[in-house]
Design an enzyme around this catalytic site. Structure first.
Site, PDB file in Angstrom:
ATOM      1  N   THR A  18       0.961  -1.341   0.149  1.00 61.24           N
ATOM      2  CA  THR A  18       0.002   0.035  -0.146  1.00 61.24           C
ATOM      3  C   THR A  18       0.822   1.337   0.136  1.00 61.24           C
ATOM      4  OG1 THR A  18      -0.139  -0.046   2.393  1.00 61.24           O
ATOM      5  CG2 THR A  18      -1.682  -1.024   1.240  1.00 61.24           C
ATOM      6  N   ARG A  22      -2.474   4.315   6.658  1.00 62.54           N
ATOM      7  CA  ARG A  22      -4.044   5.039   7.041  1.00 62.54           C
ATOM      8  C   ARG A  22      -4.583   4.309   7.882  1.00 62.54           C
ATOM      9  NH1 ARG A  22      -7.969   5.496   1.766  1.00 62.54           N
ATOM     10  NH2 ARG A  22      -6.075   6.193   0.808  1.00 62.54           N
ATOM     11  N   SER A 113      -8.037  10.277   2.083  1.00 64.31           N
ATOM     12  CA  SER A 113      -8.786  10.328   1.003  1.00 64.31           C
ATOM     13  C   SER A 113     -10.170  10.480   1.269  1.00 64.31           C
ATOM     14  CB  SER A 113      -8.455   9.161   0.058  1.00 64.31           C
ATOM     15  OG  SER A 113      -9.150   9.222  -1.136  1.00 64.31           O
ATOM     16  N   HIS A 114     -10.985   9.424   0.913  1.00 63.45           N
ATOM     17  CA  HIS A 114     -12.541   9.791   0.913  1.00 63.45           C
ATOM     18  C   HIS A 114     -13.051   9.262   2.258  1.00 63.45           C
ATOM     19  CE1 HIS A 114     -11.135   6.052  -0.702  1.00 63.45           C
ATOM     20  NE2 HIS A 114     -12.170   5.280  -0.314  1.00 63.45           N
ATOM     21  N   LYS A 126       1.389   9.739   3.000  1.00 65.91           N
ATOM     22  CA  LYS A 126       1.981   8.916   2.163  1.00 65.91           C
ATOM     23  C   LYS A 126       2.922   9.790   1.601  1.00 65.91           C
ATOM     24  CE  LYS A 126      -0.871   9.645  -1.684  1.00 65.91           C
ATOM     25  NZ  LYS A 126      -1.369   9.374  -3.271  1.00 65.91           N
ATOM     26  N   ASP A 277     -13.737  14.169  -3.503  1.00 70.53           N
ATOM     27  CA  ASP A 277     -13.451  13.594  -2.197  1.00 70.53           C
ATOM     28  C   ASP A 277     -12.839  14.112  -1.472  1.00 70.53           C
ATOM     29  OD1 ASP A 277     -11.041  13.134  -3.554  1.00 70.53           O
ATOM     30  OD2 ASP A 277     -10.891  11.239  -2.477  1.00 70.53           O
ATOM     31  N   ASP A 279      -9.601  14.326  -0.294  1.00 71.29           N
ATOM     32  CA  ASP A 279      -8.167  14.962  -0.798  1.00 71.29           C
ATOM     33  C   ASP A 279      -8.159  15.599  -2.160  1.00 71.29           C
ATOM     34  OD1 ASP A 279      -8.344  12.414  -1.687  1.00 71.29           O
ATOM     35  OD2 ASP A 279      -6.283  12.273  -1.666  1.00 71.29           O
ATOM     36  N   ASP A 281      -8.908  13.973  -5.141  1.00 71.93           N
ATOM     37  CA  ASP A 281      -8.574  13.356  -6.468  1.00 71.93           C
ATOM     38  C   ASP A 281      -9.580  12.494  -6.989  1.00 71.93           C
ATOM     39  OD1 ASP A 281      -8.732  11.378  -4.284  1.00 71.93           O
ATOM     40  OD2 ASP A 281      -6.669  10.587  -4.692  1.00 71.93           O
ATOM     41  N   ARG A 282     -10.713  12.530  -6.396  1.00 70.31           N
ATOM     42  CA  ARG A 282     -11.746  11.806  -7.159  1.00 70.31           C
ATOM     43  C   ARG A 282     -12.973  12.573  -7.661  1.00 70.31           C
ATOM     44  NH1 ARG A 282     -13.244   6.159  -3.623  1.00 70.31           N
ATOM     45  NH2 ARG A 282     -11.321   5.189  -3.800  1.00 70.31           N
ATOM     46  N   THR A 344      -5.318  -2.408 -10.038  1.00 67.47           N
ATOM     47  CA  THR A 344      -6.173  -1.491  -9.440  1.00 67.47           C
ATOM     48  C   THR A 344      -5.000  -0.330  -8.625  1.00 67.47           C
ATOM     49  OG1 THR A 344      -8.067  -2.518  -8.970  1.00 67.47           O
ATOM     50  CG2 THR A 344      -7.775  -0.867  -7.550  1.00 67.47           C
ATOM     51  N   GLU A 363      -9.983   5.130 -13.504  1.00 74.00           N
ATOM     52  CA  GLU A 363     -10.135   3.857 -12.636  1.00 74.00           C
ATOM     53  C   GLU A 363     -11.890   3.866 -12.596  1.00 74.00           C
ATOM     54  OE1 GLU A 363      -7.520   2.036  -9.602  1.00 74.00           O
ATOM     55  OE2 GLU A 363      -7.356   4.023  -9.111  1.00 74.00           O
ATOM     56  N   GLU A 364     -12.351   2.858 -12.332  1.00 73.64           N
ATOM     57  CA  GLU A 364     -14.010   2.811 -12.237  1.00 73.64           C
ATOM     58  C   GLU A 364     -14.113   3.577 -10.901  1.00 73.64           C
ATOM     59  OE1 GLU A 364     -14.979   0.861  -9.536  1.00 73.64           O
ATOM     60  OE2 GLU A 364     -12.802   0.269  -9.352  1.00 73.64           O
ATOM     61  N   LYS A 376      -4.638  11.068  -9.639  1.00 72.24           N
ATOM     62  CA  LYS A 376      -5.912  11.431 -10.359  1.00 72.24           C
ATOM     63  C   LYS A 376      -6.356  12.668  -9.598  1.00 72.24           C
ATOM     64  CE  LYS A 376      -7.912   8.387  -6.518  1.00 72.24           C
ATOM     65  NZ  LYS A 376      -7.662   6.998  -6.590  1.00 72.24           N
ATOM     66  N   ARG A 496     -14.795  -6.919  -3.470  1.00 68.49           N
ATOM     67  CA  ARG A 496     -15.600  -6.083  -4.516  1.00 68.49           C
ATOM     68  C   ARG A 496     -15.833  -6.980  -5.856  1.00 68.49           C
ATOM     69  NH1 ARG A 496     -14.763  -1.182  -2.335  1.00 68.49           N
ATOM     70  NH2 ARG A 496     -12.702  -0.453  -1.851  1.00 68.49           N
TER      71      ARG A 496
HETATM   72  C1  G1P Z   1      -9.762   1.775  -4.164  1.00 66.29           C
HETATM   73  C2  G1P Z   1     -10.352   1.863  -5.275  1.00 66.29           C
HETATM   74  C3  G1P Z   1      -8.919   2.160  -6.372  1.00 66.29           C
HETATM   75  C4  G1P Z   1      -8.117   3.305  -5.762  1.00 66.29           C
HETATM   76  C5  G1P Z   1      -7.913   3.336  -4.317  1.00 66.29           C
HETATM   77  C6  G1P Z   1      -7.338   4.751  -4.166  1.00 66.29           C
HETATM   78  O1  G1P Z   1      -8.958   0.664  -3.814  1.00 66.29           O
HETATM   79  O2  G1P Z   1     -10.855   0.553  -5.862  1.00 66.29           O
HETATM   80  O3  G1P Z   1      -9.421   2.244  -7.678  1.00 66.29           O
HETATM   81  O4  G1P Z   1      -6.806   3.250  -6.556  1.00 66.29           O
HETATM   82  O5  G1P Z   1      -9.193   3.082  -3.782  1.00 66.29           O
HETATM   83  O6  G1P Z   1      -8.393   5.527  -4.121  1.00 66.29           O
HETATM   84  P1  G1P Z   1      -9.419  -0.711  -3.009  1.00 66.29           P
HETATM   85  O7  G1P Z   1     -10.166  -0.263  -1.583  1.00 66.29           O
HETATM   86  O8  G1P Z   1     -10.446  -1.174  -3.988  1.00 66.29           O
HETATM   87  O9  G1P Z   1      -8.157  -1.429  -2.964  1.00 66.29           O
HETATM   88 ZN    ZN Z   2      -8.879  10.743  -2.663  1.00 65.80          ZN
END
Ligand code: G1P
Ligand code: ZN
Length: 543
Positions: A18, A22, A113-114, A126, A277, A279, A281-282, A344, A363-364, A376, A496
């Site tokens: 990772t 976090r 992040s989120h 990070k 989100d 920070d 980036d989303r 991913t 990314e999705e 991103k 997922r």
């Molecule tokens: C998730 C998203 C992945 C993204 C990551 C960080 O990771 O699926 O696409 O890059 O958050 O924002 P995951 O929890 O699936 O490992």
């Molecule tokens: Zn983020």
């Protein structure tokens, strides 16, 4: 100024693989916890030591305390200069830009992040490398290995500095340049997009709402959308960053950005809606009564890249994470561009971007970006859409429907099972992996399996190999089922399941997504034995 060396204990909390650490704030507040991790960065990251370090975070609870601790450790480790966002604030993409602009030795970004913020919620840290991107595996591995052996860190006994005053401060012998967190980033956006055309769009009465979710993008969105682009005041809502994000969950999706989604699907819906989100980036993008999936968003941006001056005639290729739908692949094929499939995580795009193999990627999971930074970028995606809307003067729904007519539609959904028992989740994936051997050639319902494997990525630039990146089952008609375990969840395991089906027939482009995918979803559940193994009858979140 005397450097203090504090004795400490090794720790092994960073999950290998990772990009950072976090944890709950309470964990970060433990003596020496943050200090250890920061010292491990300085012990292992010795490139370009004379260059400045970029520092900032998303403003969540503990951001300010962490900044002061990091500044003292940086100074005690001989760091000469830090570029710090005023108030300790930098969105993740803005930090990435500053690292590149200052040719920095890297950056330390504070964010979870989120994930929610507050005294009982999450915090994160990070390290980003000099290219501005998340640390690749060899760097995170080095930091992780250092954390297993660390027995001391260096710091100074200096007072806190004033984080809010622009200009220069000092910590020991180290200079701290406190910069406006927004302006350099906003200038970059102005170079990439046709601000004149977007301004004209707003002048024509076009209405949008941007939900900053009380997270870091508030000041960025106000400056760019309301000041530089002339969107009416009030276009940006929840624009004041709060340490606990107003008790919210700063994740831009249909569940957590419900207020925005309800507005866009309501009677008084504006033309366009977007959210970002914690920070920054989303991104989530909505039209009036219309949700754009992130996978489609990447494909539409690619197909319309010529609308934006910064991208016209210079797209070298595109990449998407493996579970992201194959909509972008179809555009790339038509344009004669390479489309790369990566595991991913944004860090896998870094090498391709640095080598100019790709210009756009996504990314999705609501992440879209380009070679302008190495993260991103939420607001960037919103501005790209605004540029496309300004150039085409059609609605979001019209643009996406027309896209489907041209390329076909990739129906797509993700089902998340959160906080599942870890052993059960690992057992499920192990069993699936074993099954993949016999699946090719078999028929599951009306779908014939073409291939099945656990995704293995060979990086075309540095030849590094990443194994076990998700079980994928591809069907002969191009449909797919993908399973993987989250690397970012903080409680138990998150399973997922990603399901995708291709539909060329325009008469079938307006189906409900869950209905269109119903048979594949059933196959996915049965094949993995989700109910039996996890005890869950339905997903926690459906996207
Ligand atoms: C998730 C998203 C992945 C993204 C990551 C960080 O990771 O699926 O696409 O890059 O958050 O924002 P995951 O929890 O699936 O490992
Ligand atoms: Zn983020």
């Amino acid at each position: 100024m005397t450097v203090q060396t504090i004795t400490t204990q090794p720790f092994s909390d960073q999950k290998p693989g990772t990009s950072g650490l976090r944890k709950k704030v309470k964990v970060f507040e433990k003596p020496n916890y943050l200090e250890n991790f920061v010292q491990c960065i300085f012990d292992t990251q010795r490139d370009r030591e004379d260059a400045p370090l970029v520092l900032g975070g998303d403003g969540r609870y503990y951001n300010r305390q962490a900044i002061q601790i990091i500044l003292r450790i940086a100074a005690a480790n001989g760091c000469a200069r830090v570029v710090l966002g005023q108030g300790g604030i930098l969105s993740t993409p803005a930090a990435s830009h500053l690292i590149r602009q200052h040719q920095a030795r890297g950056g330390i970004i504070l964010s979870a992040s989120h994930n929610p913020g507050g005294p009982d919620e999450d915090f994160g840290i990070k390290f980003n490398t000099p290219n501005g991107g998340p640390a690749p595996e060899k760097v995170t591995e080095a930091i992780y290995r250092a954390s297993l052996h660390i027995n001391r860190y260096h710091t100074l006994d200096t007072p806190d500095i004033d984080l809010d005053c622009l200009g220069t401060a000092s910590v020991g012998d180290m200079w701290v340049e406190i910069v406006d967190p927004v302006s350099a980033y906003a200038d970059l956006m102005e170079q990439l997009f046709d601000f004149g055309q977007i301004r004209a769009l707003f002048q024509s009465g076009f209405r949008m709402r941007f939900d900053a979710m009380h997270a870091v993008t508030g000041p960025y969105a106000r400056e760019i959308l309301e000041k530089r682009l002339g969107a009416p005041a009030g276009t940006v809502i929840n624009g004041v960053p709060l340490e606990d994000f107003g008790h919210g969950h700063p994740d831009p999706n249909l569940v957590y950005a419900k207020e925005l989604a309800d507005y866009l699907f309501g009677a008084d819906a504006p033309d366009f809606g977007a959210a970002s989100d914690g920070d920054g980036d989303r991104n989530m993008v909505l039209g009036r009564h219309f949700f754009v999936t992130p996978s489609d968003s990447l494909a539409v941006i690619l197909a319309n890249a010529a609308s934006a001056p910064g991208y016209r005639g210079r797209i070298s290729g595109v990449a998407r994470s493996m579970p992201t739908s194959q909509a972008a692949d179809r555009v790339a094929a038509k344009l004669g561009l390479n489309c790369y499939e990566t595991p991913t995580g944004w860090k896998f795009f870094g090498n391709l971007l640095d080598a100019d193999k790709i210009t756009l990627c996504g990314e999705e999971s609501f992440g879209t970006g380009s070679d302008h930074v190495r993260e991103k970028d939420g607001l960037w995606a919103v501005l790209f859409w605004l540029n496309i809307l300004a150039a085409r003067r059609q609605s979001v729904a019209e643009i996406v429907r027309e896209h489907w007519r041209t390329y076909g539609r990739n129906y797509y959904t993700r089902h998340d099972y959160e906080a599942v028992d870890s052993d059960a989740a690992n057992g499920l994936v192990d069993a699936l992996r074993a099954k993949t051997v016999d699946l090719p050639g078999q028929k599951l319902g009306s779908y014939a399996v073409a291939y099945a494997d656990d995704f293995r990525y060979l990086d075309p630039i540095d030849d590094s190999v990443s194994d076990k990146q998700g079980i994928r089952i591809g069907f002969q008609d191009g449909s797919r089922i993908v399973y993987r375990l989250s690397g970012t969840g903080t409680e138990g395991a998150t399973l997922r399941v990603y399901v995708e089906a291709y539909e060329a027939d325009q008469a079938r482009h307006d189906l409900d997504t869950q209905q269109a995918l119903a048979e594949l979803i059933q196959i996915a559940n049965d094949l993995a034995g989700i109910r039996e193994r996890t005890g869950r009858n339905e997903p926690t979140v459906i996207t």
